[in-house]
Every structure is written in structure tokens, then in C-alpha cells.
Design a protein around this motif. Sequence first.
Motif, PDB file in Angstrom:
ATOM      1  N   THR A  68      11.499 -27.099 -16.952  1.00  0.00           N
ATOM      2  CA  THR A  68      10.510 -28.082 -17.397  1.00  0.00           C
ATOM      3  C   THR A  68      11.137 -29.478 -17.481  1.00  0.00           C
ATOM      4  O   THR A  68      10.500 -30.464 -17.095  1.00  0.00           O
ATOM      5  CB  THR A  68       9.901 -27.661 -18.754  1.00  0.00           C
ATOM      6  OG1 THR A  68       9.511 -26.286 -18.679  1.00  0.00           O
ATOM      7  CG2 THR A  68       8.667 -28.485 -19.080  1.00  0.00           C
ATOM      8  N   ASP A  96       4.954 -25.968 -22.392  1.00  0.00           N
ATOM      9  CA  ASP A  96       5.437 -26.556 -21.146  1.00  0.00           C
ATOM     10  C   ASP A  96       4.334 -27.378 -20.477  1.00  0.00           C
ATOM     11  O   ASP A  96       4.579 -28.482 -19.996  1.00  0.00           O
ATOM     12  CB  ASP A  96       5.947 -25.466 -20.199  1.00  0.00           C
ATOM     13  CG  ASP A  96       7.335 -24.964 -20.600  1.00  0.00           C
ATOM     14  OD1 ASP A  96       7.906 -25.513 -21.571  1.00  0.00           O
ATOM     15  OD2 ASP A  96       7.852 -24.046 -19.939  1.00  0.00           O
ATOM     16  N   GLU A 141       6.096 -23.278 -12.099  1.00  0.00           N
ATOM     17  CA  GLU A 141       7.248 -22.897 -12.927  1.00  0.00           C
ATOM     18  C   GLU A 141       7.082 -21.447 -13.313  1.00  0.00           C
ATOM     19  O   GLU A 141       6.205 -21.088 -14.089  1.00  0.00           O
ATOM     20  CB  GLU A 141       7.366 -23.779 -14.188  1.00  0.00           C
ATOM     21  CG  GLU A 141       8.562 -23.336 -15.033  1.00  0.00           C
ATOM     22  CD  GLU A 141       8.793 -24.134 -16.317  1.00  0.00           C
ATOM     23  OE1 GLU A 141       8.414 -25.318 -16.386  1.00  0.00           O
ATOM     24  OE2 GLU A 141       9.363 -23.552 -17.260  1.00  0.00           O
TER      25      GLU A 141
HETATM   26 ZN   LIG Z   1       9.880 -24.382 -19.142  1.00  0.00          ZN
END
Ligand SMILES: [Zn+2]
Lengths: 268, 117
Positions: A68, A96, A141
Motif C-alpha cells: 500500500t 488500505d 493489491e
Molecule cells: Zn496493504
Amino acid sequence: MCDTCGCNLTPGNRHLAFKPVAKGATAVSVLKGLLQKNDDQAGHNREHFDRRGILAINLMSSPGSGKTALLEATLTALKDEFTCAVIEGDLETENDAERIRAKGVQAHQIVTGTACHLDAHLVHDALHHMNLDGVDILFIENVGNLVCPASFDLGQHLNVTLLSTTEGDDKPAKYPVMFRAADAMLITKTDLLAVLDDFEPAKAESHLRDLANPAPVMRLSARKDLGMDAWLAWLRNELAAQRARVALGQSRRPAIQPDGQTYHAATA
Amino acid sequence: MHELAVAQALVEQVEDVIRQHHAVSASLIRVRIGPLAGVVPELLGSAFPLAAAGSRMEHAVLDLVTAPIKVRCQTCGAETEAAMNRLVCGACGDWHTQVISGDELLLESVELETVPT
Ligand SMILES: [Zn+2]
Ligand SMILES: Nc1nc2c(ncn2[C@@H]2O[C@H](COP(=O)(O)OP(=O)(O)OP(=O)(O)O)[C@@H](O)[C@H]2O)c(=O)[nH]1
Ligand SMILES: [Zn+2]
Ligand SMILES: [Zn+2]
Ligand SMILES: [Zn+2]
């Protein structure tokens, strides 16, 4: 190929099929990838991306390696150049995604609950909650986990695997499935190298080569803005390559190496 | 970690095979797993009964065949066996190789009962 029943019969393996093994029993040769359903969905996701000329990148690493933080720094650096969007896979929280939205970038959080990896179906659901118009690069992610995410194609074009300097330079040797799948390996948190005496970036790279992986290795610190230029240049390059593929009606699968599967199916 | 998900995918695929061949049940299911597939055979073996409970393969034998890791060298052309975290050429030592076996996760064959027993 037997299209009506879906089993992969070829002239080479036909003799294996429908072989009576006992009275009232038959042996059927199937030769099909177990994750075929996921892979089919991933192919569909890739069509969504290719149709819009989007480059999709899957970020994988252990929990806390700096995915992140890297995204925050990257989105800031690219904000006047490209439109980016982010899919966040997280176990429990929206944290996030909120960090990404604070950068003014569209983010969709997949709350995976107990799941330890993202799969193509979860990503597809996310895509239909997002506005992909005008997006140049989509970052996904993945869940922080060095074990399973590498086995599931999401429809991305590239895998980027992060290895932070606090984790040990032998991680590629311990998690070969993950590091074999990397199209690029990022050694992150290099600002800490000065205080760590047991992480040698060159060793991490040599463990990666032992996996027969030619992927570029970049060293950077997102927090201290070190080495970001090479990473940003790689992204620009890959986006240009994606646009060139799209113009030719071609696509690209990540280094998960599905060629092997095809090869075994054809020769088994 | 995700072996239950893989076992569920396996049950779905075998269910399709049973249906397509108008069989009654499956008695033997053979799966080929390479060490580089990211699936632990023992975990898949213990997840399978959970995924298969109540299905037409709940009494089937799950035969897990381990595929050897083999690489083909792009430099010297040799085909050699390799270790999971050292996929280099066994003949010349070069790392420019291609995995030709050892990363597969395949449903290889199924034995079907075609007559009710
Ligand atoms: Zn993360
Ligand atoms: N020193 C240093 N710390 C960093 C750097 N990048 C990230 N961190 C720290 O590492 C911790 C984890 O960073 P994140 O970016 O949240 O890591 P992540 O990979 O997204 O974590 P998960 O989503 O939980 O898997 C935070 O405390 C960050 O401040 C860096 O370049 N240098
Ligand atoms: Zn998993
Ligand atoms: Zn769709
Ligand atoms: Zn060689």
C-alpha cells in the motif's frame, strides 16, 4: 478434442479413454487443469481490460512488505500522467482502500474475510462495481500471503512481487511458487538496509535466478523516495507495451506459466 | 491453504464427468500434481472427503500422482531433473531454463461405475 463432453481427447490419448476396467466400470481420461474455472474467469477479466486498453498489475507479498505504501507513492508520482484505479484485497478492513482514496484515486475494497488469496471471480465482482472508463493502469493489491495468491490467475497482465529488506534475502528460495510467478521483483524498504546487516539484495536476486526467472529486480524505498524512478519507468514501458498489444489484438498472461499446463495436457 | 477450494473445484469437475458419461458414480480419481503447483498433496487429500461428502464420488479413491520437476535448458538443450528452488540446468548449470514438468495441477482420469452395484 472431444467438444461435446469437454474431456480433452486427442489422437495421442484416445486409447486411454473409455477403457473398460471391469464389468460395469469405465476409465475416462480427462486431462484438465483443476483451476480451469478460475482460469476461464480470468480470461474474461483480461478481455475487460484489453477492450479498454487497461494495463492490470497484481501486487503480491508477505503482509506488511509495503504494497500500500508503494501504491501511495506511485499514485502521487503518476497523478498528472495517468488515470489509475486500485482493487484492494484485505482480510478484514477498508483501511488500505481509504489510504488510496485519500490520494484522490478510485479504490474498491474486496473484503475477503477468511480467504487467503484473491481469485478471478472476486476480481470480476469488483470490476462491475468500478468505473473503468479512461483508466490506464489498474493495480490489484493481493492478500498479504506468499503462498497461495501465485496459483490464481486474476486476469492481470503482470505480477509484481515485493520483498522487503526486513524479511530475509532467502525468501525466493523458500517460496519458489510465488517468486517464479513474478514479472518484476521489488526489493522494498531499502532505506532500512543501512541498519540491517543480514539482507543482501544481490543474494535475493541470485535466489530469483535460481528459479529460472529473468524478471527485472528493482530496489526502492517508497517512504524515503529512493529508486522510484526505475519502477515508474518500468510502469510507463509496460503500459506502452500493453497499448501496442491491444492495437494488434493481442494480450499477455502473467508469468504464472500456464504454458506448462498446456504442454502437459498435450503430451500426457 | 487453499486446498479446500481446489478440492471443491475437483468435485465439480468430476461431477461433470459423471454426468457427461451417464455414469452412476466415480470409484477412482487420479490427479497429477507438480511440486511447483502450489498445492500440498496431503492437504488436498484431507480436504477431498469434506468437499465430496454426499456426492456421487464420496466413496472414490483419490490417487494423487506426484509429477517430477524437469527443466529444459535454453542454452544447451538438455532435459534434466531439478529441485523446487533450483530450477537450473543439471548439465551446464545455466538458469535460462523452462519448466516442462512439475508445475501441473491436472485431473488426469476418472474411473466410473456405469451400472448400479
Ligand atoms: Zn496493504
Ligand atoms: N522504513 C520503511 N518502512 C516502510 C516502507 N514502506 C512501507 N513501510 C512500512 O511498512 C509497514 C507496512 O506497510 P504497508 O504499505 O501497509 O504494507 P502492505 O504490504 O500494504 O501490508 P498488508 O496490506 O497488510 O499486507 C508500514 O508501517 C509502513 O510505514 C519503506 O519504504 N521504508
Ligand atoms: Zn489461498
Ligand atoms: Zn464481466
Ligand atoms: Zn544447459
